[in-house]
Design a protein around this motif. Structure first.
Motif, PDB file in Angstrom:
ATOM      1  N   GLU A 182     -59.314  50.871  10.413  1.00  0.00           N
ATOM      2  CA  GLU A 182     -58.769  50.840   9.052  1.00  0.00           C
ATOM      3  C   GLU A 182     -57.237  50.926   9.043  1.00  0.00           C
ATOM      4  OE1 GLU A 182     -60.385  50.758   5.752  1.00  0.00           O
ATOM      5  OE2 GLU A 182     -61.800  49.786   7.102  1.00  0.00           O
ATOM      6  N   GLN A 183     -56.624  50.878  10.233  1.00  0.00           N
ATOM      7  CA  GLN A 183     -55.162  50.957  10.282  1.00  0.00           C
ATOM      8  C   GLN A 183     -54.528  49.710   9.675  1.00  0.00           C
ATOM      9  OE1 GLN A 183     -53.405  52.181  14.158  1.00  0.00           O
ATOM     10  NE2 GLN A 183     -55.547  52.414  14.757  1.00  0.00           N
ATOM     11  N   ILE A 184     -53.280  49.880   9.222  1.00  0.00           N
ATOM     12  CA  ILE A 184     -52.524  48.748   8.718  1.00  0.00           C
ATOM     13  C   ILE A 184     -51.860  48.039   9.894  1.00  0.00           C
ATOM     14  CG2 ILE A 184     -50.464  48.141   7.384  1.00  0.00           C
ATOM     15  CD1 ILE A 184     -51.413  50.329   5.369  1.00  0.00           C
ATOM     16  N   ASP A 185     -52.054  46.730   9.952  1.00  0.00           N
ATOM     17  CA  ASP A 185     -51.482  45.947  11.045  1.00  0.00           C
ATOM     18  C   ASP A 185     -50.072  45.516  10.654  1.00  0.00           C
ATOM     19  OD1 ASP A 185     -50.817  44.258  13.060  1.00  0.00           O
ATOM     20  OD2 ASP A 185     -52.405  42.786  12.668  1.00  0.00           O
ATOM     21  N   PRO A 186     -49.047  46.011  11.376  1.00  0.00           N
ATOM     22  CA  PRO A 186     -47.665  45.636  11.011  1.00  0.00           C
ATOM     23  C   PRO A 186     -47.389  44.147  11.157  1.00  0.00           C
ATOM     24  CG  PRO A 186     -47.696  46.936  13.051  1.00  0.00           C
ATOM     25  CD  PRO A 186     -49.102  46.902  12.532  1.00  0.00           C
ATOM     26  N   ALA A 187     -48.228  43.460  11.902  1.00  0.00           N
ATOM     27  CA  ALA A 187     -48.029  42.026  12.102  1.00  0.00           C
ATOM     28  C   ALA A 187     -48.649  41.191  10.984  1.00  0.00           C
ATOM     29  CB  ALA A 187     -48.626  41.600  13.441  1.00  0.00           C
ATOM     30  N   ALA A 188     -49.403  41.822  10.084  1.00  0.00           N
ATOM     31  CA  ALA A 188     -50.059  41.068   9.011  1.00  0.00           C
ATOM     32  C   ALA A 188     -49.017  40.539   8.032  1.00  0.00           C
ATOM     33  CB  ALA A 188     -51.047  41.964   8.278  1.00  0.00           C
ATOM     34  N   PRO A 189     -49.219  39.327   7.515  1.00  0.00           N
ATOM     35  CA  PRO A 189     -48.292  38.803   6.512  1.00  0.00           C
ATOM     36  C   PRO A 189     -48.434  39.574   5.201  1.00  0.00           C
ATOM     37  CG  PRO A 189     -50.148  37.294   6.811  1.00  0.00           C
ATOM     38  CD  PRO A 189     -50.302  38.386   7.835  1.00  0.00           C
ATOM     39  N   ALA A 190     -47.398  39.510   4.350  1.00  0.00           N
ATOM     40  CA  ALA A 190     -47.455  40.175   3.043  1.00  0.00           C
ATOM     41  C   ALA A 190     -48.568  39.569   2.203  1.00  0.00           C
ATOM     42  CB  ALA A 190     -46.112  40.016   2.334  1.00  0.00           C
ATOM     43  N   ALA A 191     -49.212  40.408   1.393  1.00  0.00           N
ATOM     44  CA  ALA A 191     -50.354  39.927   0.615  1.00  0.00           C
ATOM     45  C   ALA A 191     -49.924  38.967  -0.491  1.00  0.00           C
ATOM     46  CB  ALA A 191     -51.127  41.105   0.034  1.00  0.00           C
ATOM     47  N   ASP A 192     -48.722  39.167  -1.049  1.00  0.00           N
ATOM     48  CA  ASP A 192     -48.212  38.260  -2.082  1.00  0.00           C
ATOM     49  C   ASP A 192     -49.195  38.111  -3.243  1.00  0.00           C
ATOM     50  OD1 ASP A 192     -46.441  36.514  -3.317  1.00  0.00           O
ATOM     51  OD2 ASP A 192     -47.195  34.753  -2.254  1.00  0.00           O
ATOM     52  N   LEU A 193     -49.685  39.239  -3.745  1.00  0.00           N
ATOM     53  CA  LEU A 193     -50.633  39.206  -4.856  1.00  0.00           C
ATOM     54  C   LEU A 193     -49.906  38.936  -6.173  1.00  0.00           C
ATOM     55  CD1 LEU A 193     -52.719  42.385  -3.912  1.00  0.00           C
ATOM     56  CD2 LEU A 193     -53.222  40.007  -3.325  1.00  0.00           C
ATOM     57  N   ASP A 194     -50.619  38.348  -7.103  1.00  0.00           N
ATOM     58  CA  ASP A 194     -50.063  38.130  -8.439  1.00  0.00           C
ATOM     59  C   ASP A 194     -50.257  39.406  -9.248  1.00  0.00           C
ATOM     60  OD1 ASP A 194     -49.407  35.573 -10.439  1.00  0.00           O
ATOM     61  OD2 ASP A 194     -50.344  37.283 -11.429  1.00  0.00           O
ATOM     62  N   PRO A 195     -49.196  39.869  -9.972  1.00  0.00           N
ATOM     63  CA  PRO A 195     -49.344  41.112 -10.746  1.00  0.00           C
ATOM     64  C   PRO A 195     -50.478  41.040 -11.774  1.00  0.00           C
ATOM     65  CG  PRO A 195     -47.167  40.110 -11.082  1.00  0.00           C
ATOM     66  CD  PRO A 195     -47.862  39.295 -10.044  1.00  0.00           C
TER      67      PRO A 195
END
Ligand SMILES: [Zn+2]
Length: 144
Positions: free
Chosen positions: A13-26
């Protein structure tokens, strides 16, 4: 399809620092392009609609099998250009479907066929797929 990011299975469940930003719409709106990974798992793009680069990213939701809001899978289509598909200068291919009136058992059949045909294409190409139905007879409903 090119896979541009795949979450390592070893980090729990760790956060992967290599993952791209989620770029979600507000507003919660999503691009919603879909693909399948090598294991056959379906992913859908959770980035804001009409994102300007051609990388689709699927972030986990609350029950998504990873940290909520973190991208678990990202991909690009072969031709690039998110959601825009092949350019209009590409050749157009037409497939004609014909069937006898005896096979036309309900009014909705042409619509069902059109839906089936669209489902054979990548979702981002649906705007470029034209399905035309021409009827020279009437349906033969199944009775009794
Ligand atoms: Zn997308």
């Amino acid at each position: 399809m090119h896979i541009t990011y795949e979450r390592p299975t070893t980090i729990g469940e760790q956060i992967d620092p290599a993952a791209p930003a989620a770029d979600l719409d507000p507003t919660g709106a999503e691009c919603a392009a879909t693909t399948y990974d090598v294991g056959g798992l379906e992913w859908h793009c959770t980035r804001r609609p009409n994102h300007t680069d051609d990388e689709h990213r699927a972030a986990f939701d609350v029950h998504g099998g990873g940290p909520t809001g973190e991208v678990g899978f990202a991909w690009q289509y072969e031709w690039g250009g998110a959601g825009h598909g092949p350019s209009s200068t590409d050749p157009i291919t037409t497939v004609t479907v014909s069937f006898p009136s005896t096979a036309w058992t309900n009014e909705q059949l042409p619509t069902a066929i059109a839906d089936e045909i669209r489902s054979a294409f990548w979702e981002c190409d649906h705007d470029d797929v034209t399905v035309t139905t021409t009827a020279t007879s009437t349906p033969h409903p199944v009775t009794g």
